[in-house]
Design a protein around this motif. Structure first.
Motif, mmCIF file in Angstrom:
data_model
loop_
_atom_site.group_PDB
_atom_site.id
_atom_site.type_symbol
_atom_site.label_atom_id
_atom_site.label_comp_id
_atom_site.label_asym_id
_atom_site.label_seq_id
_atom_site.Cartn_x
_atom_site.Cartn_y
_atom_site.Cartn_z
ATOM 1 N N CYS A 68 -7.802 -3.166 5.319
ATOM 2 C CA CYS A 68 -7.087 -4.207 6.042
ATOM 3 C C CYS A 68 -6.915 -5.439 5.160
ATOM 4 O O CYS A 68 -7.843 -5.868 4.486
ATOM 5 C CB CYS A 68 -7.856 -4.587 7.304
ATOM 6 S SG CYS A 68 -7.097 -5.918 8.218
ATOM 7 N N ILE A 69 -5.716 -5.962 5.179
ATOM 8 C CA ILE A 69 -5.428 -7.224 4.509
ATOM 9 C C ILE A 69 -4.755 -8.097 5.551
ATOM 10 O O ILE A 69 -3.753 -7.713 6.146
ATOM 11 C CB ILE A 69 -4.510 -7.025 3.285
ATOM 12 C CG1 ILE A 69 -5.242 -6.181 2.258
ATOM 13 C CG2 ILE A 69 -4.095 -8.353 2.708
ATOM 14 C CD1 ILE A 69 -4.446 -5.880 1.024
ATOM 15 N N ASN A 70 -5.318 -9.274 5.800
ATOM 16 C CA ASN A 70 -4.809 -10.126 6.866
ATOM 17 C C ASN A 70 -3.329 -10.428 6.706
ATOM 18 O O ASN A 70 -2.852 -10.690 5.615
ATOM 19 C CB ASN A 70 -5.586 -11.449 6.899
ATOM 20 C CG ASN A 70 -6.943 -11.284 7.503
ATOM 21 O OD1 ASN A 70 -7.264 -10.242 8.057
ATOM 22 N ND2 ASN A 70 -7.761 -12.303 7.390
ATOM 23 N N GLY A 71 -2.625 -10.413 7.828
ATOM 24 C CA GLY A 71 -1.267 -10.898 7.878
ATOM 25 C C GLY A 71 -0.177 -9.870 7.723
ATOM 26 O O GLY A 71 0.929 -10.092 8.169
ATOM 27 N N ASN A 72 -0.431 -8.727 7.103
ATOM 28 C CA ASN A 72 0.663 -7.784 6.898
ATOM 29 C C ASN A 72 0.236 -6.328 7.065
ATOM 30 O O ASN A 72 0.880 -5.447 6.523
ATOM 31 C CB ASN A 72 1.295 -7.988 5.527
ATOM 32 C CG ASN A 72 0.284 -7.900 4.402
ATOM 33 O OD1 ASN A 72 -0.786 -7.343 4.573
ATOM 34 N ND2 ASN A 72 0.627 -8.443 3.265
ATOM 35 N N MET A 73 -0.805 -6.094 7.813
ATOM 36 C CA MET A 73 -1.292 -4.730 7.989
ATOM 37 C C MET A 73 -0.274 -3.850 8.709
ATOM 38 O O MET A 73 -0.124 -2.673 8.394
ATOM 39 C CB MET A 73 -2.624 -4.751 8.742
ATOM 40 C CG MET A 73 -3.439 -3.513 8.560
ATOM 41 S SD MET A 73 -3.837 -3.244 6.840
ATOM 42 C CE MET A 73 -3.935 -1.481 6.826
ATOM 43 N N ASP A 74 0.460 -4.412 9.662
ATOM 44 C CA ASP A 74 1.470 -3.615 10.366
ATOM 45 C C ASP A 74 2.570 -3.164 9.418
ATOM 46 O O ASP A 74 3.052 -2.039 9.500
ATOM 47 C CB ASP A 74 2.074 -4.408 11.526
ATOM 48 C CG ASP A 74 1.067 -4.646 12.637
ATOM 49 O OD1 ASP A 74 0.151 -3.813 12.802
ATOM 50 O OD2 ASP A 74 1.190 -5.660 13.345
ATOM 51 N N GLN A 75 2.979 -4.033 8.505
ATOM 52 C CA GLN A 75 4.025 -3.668 7.548
ATOM 53 C C GLN A 75 3.507 -2.612 6.575
ATOM 54 O O GLN A 75 4.226 -1.681 6.225
ATOM 55 C CB GLN A 75 4.523 -4.910 6.790
ATOM 56 C CG GLN A 75 5.398 -5.813 7.648
ATOM 57 C CD GLN A 75 4.655 -6.519 8.761
ATOM 58 O OE1 GLN A 75 3.524 -6.955 8.589
ATOM 59 N NE2 GLN A 75 5.292 -6.621 9.923
ATOM 60 N N ARG A 76 2.264 -2.711 6.152
ATOM 61 C CA ARG A 76 1.673 -1.678 5.299
ATOM 62 C C ARG A 76 1.670 -0.330 6.019
ATOM 63 O O ARG A 76 1.996 0.700 5.440
ATOM 64 C CB ARG A 76 0.234 -2.036 4.916
ATOM 65 C CG ARG A 76 0.126 -3.095 3.897
ATOM 66 C CD ARG A 76 -1.319 -3.400 3.535
ATOM 67 N NE ARG A 76 -1.309 -4.538 2.656
ATOM 68 C CZ ARG A 76 -1.019 -4.481 1.372
ATOM 69 N NH1 ARG A 76 -0.769 -3.324 0.813
ATOM 70 N NH2 ARG A 76 -0.992 -5.560 0.635
ATOM 71 N N THR A 77 1.308 -0.350 7.288
ATOM 72 C CA THR A 77 1.260 0.876 8.082
ATOM 73 C C THR A 77 2.648 1.508 8.188
ATOM 74 O O THR A 77 2.785 2.728 8.099
ATOM 75 C CB THR A 77 0.692 0.576 9.484
ATOM 76 O OG1 THR A 77 -0.612 0.006 9.316
ATOM 77 C CG2 THR A 77 0.597 1.826 10.329
ATOM 78 N N ARG A 78 3.687 0.686 8.350
ATOM 79 C CA ARG A 78 5.048 1.217 8.437
ATOM 80 C C ARG A 78 5.456 1.915 7.137
ATOM 81 O O ARG A 78 6.028 3.009 7.157
ATOM 82 C CB ARG A 78 6.041 0.107 8.751
ATOM 83 C CG ARG A 78 5.995 -0.308 10.216
ATOM 84 C CD ARG A 78 6.807 -1.562 10.455
ATOM 85 N NE ARG A 78 6.662 -2.151 11.764
ATOM 86 C CZ ARG A 78 5.551 -2.535 12.351
ATOM 87 N NH1 ARG A 78 4.409 -2.357 11.760
ATOM 88 N NH2 ARG A 78 5.551 -3.089 13.540
ATOM 89 N N VAL A 79 5.152 1.298 6.004
ATOM 90 C CA VAL A 79 5.495 1.910 4.712
ATOM 91 C C VAL A 79 4.683 3.187 4.506
ATOM 92 O O VAL A 79 5.208 4.203 4.039
ATOM 93 C CB VAL A 79 5.274 0.918 3.554
ATOM 94 C CG1 VAL A 79 5.441 1.606 2.205
ATOM 95 C CG2 VAL A 79 6.245 -0.255 3.662
ATOM 96 N N GLU A 80 3.411 3.179 4.883
ATOM 97 C CA GLU A 80 2.582 4.381 4.746
ATOM 98 C C GLU A 80 3.108 5.516 5.625
ATOM 99 O O GLU A 80 3.093 6.673 5.214
ATOM 100 C CB GLU A 80 1.127 4.059 5.086
ATOM 101 C CG GLU A 80 0.468 3.202 4.027
ATOM 102 C CD GLU A 80 -0.859 2.595 4.468
ATOM 103 O OE1 GLU A 80 -1.255 2.783 5.654
ATOM 104 O OE2 GLU A 80 -1.486 1.921 3.641
#
Length: 155
Positions: free
Chosen positions: A101-113
């Protein structure tokens, strides 16, 4: 700067950086498969510019009714550069306890993954990171600091 964004651009700060993806075939084949597979997903809008090997995908965002923009650029070297940005920026959570987890952009990371999984494109550094990367939680650390007085010592 928008904290709800991740990118494989090498100039990004570490909390916004994400490894580019690696194609397992030539650029044109990988691009064609990506258009086909991403268009088949529900709730996604896919637009492409074939001559530039560029894809723009609109996906549901974190905020109700919002949209996140995902961009993929297929390069000649077998690399797919990625970028995902929220159109609606939400305040970052005060902390996170999930692995990676990295604060602030975890949802965007999940979308790319998720897109990476759908397309079968691994991260370009996945082999190197598999053996050497380590995640260290900074909260809830169970290691005892040597020579520290226990709370009971004060009572």
């Amino acid at each position: 700067p928008n904290t709800n964004c991740v990118s494989s651009g090498y100039l990004e700060p570490p909390n916004r950086y994400m490894s580019p993806l690696k194609t397992l075939s030539d650029k044109e084949t990988a691009y064609s498969r990506a258009v086909r597979d991403l268009s088949a997903l529900k709730n996604n809008k896919v637009e492409g510019i074939a001559k530039d090997s560029y894809l723009h995908i609109e996906v549901p965002g974190t905020a109700p009714g919002s949209i996140d923009d995902v961009e993929l650029i297929f390069a000649d070297e077998g690399i797919v550069n990625v970028r995902c940005e929220a159109r609606v920026t939400l305040p970052p959570p005060p902390f996170c306890v999930k692995k990676n987890c990295i604060n602030g952009n975890m949802d965007q990371r999940t979308r790319v993954e998720e897109i990476s999984r759908v397309l079968g494109l691994p991260a370009a550094d996945s082999e190197r990171m598999k053996d050497t990367a380590k995640w260290t939680p900074i909260f809830f650390n169970s290691d005892r600091v040597p020579d520290m007085l226990e709370y009971d010592d004060y009572q």
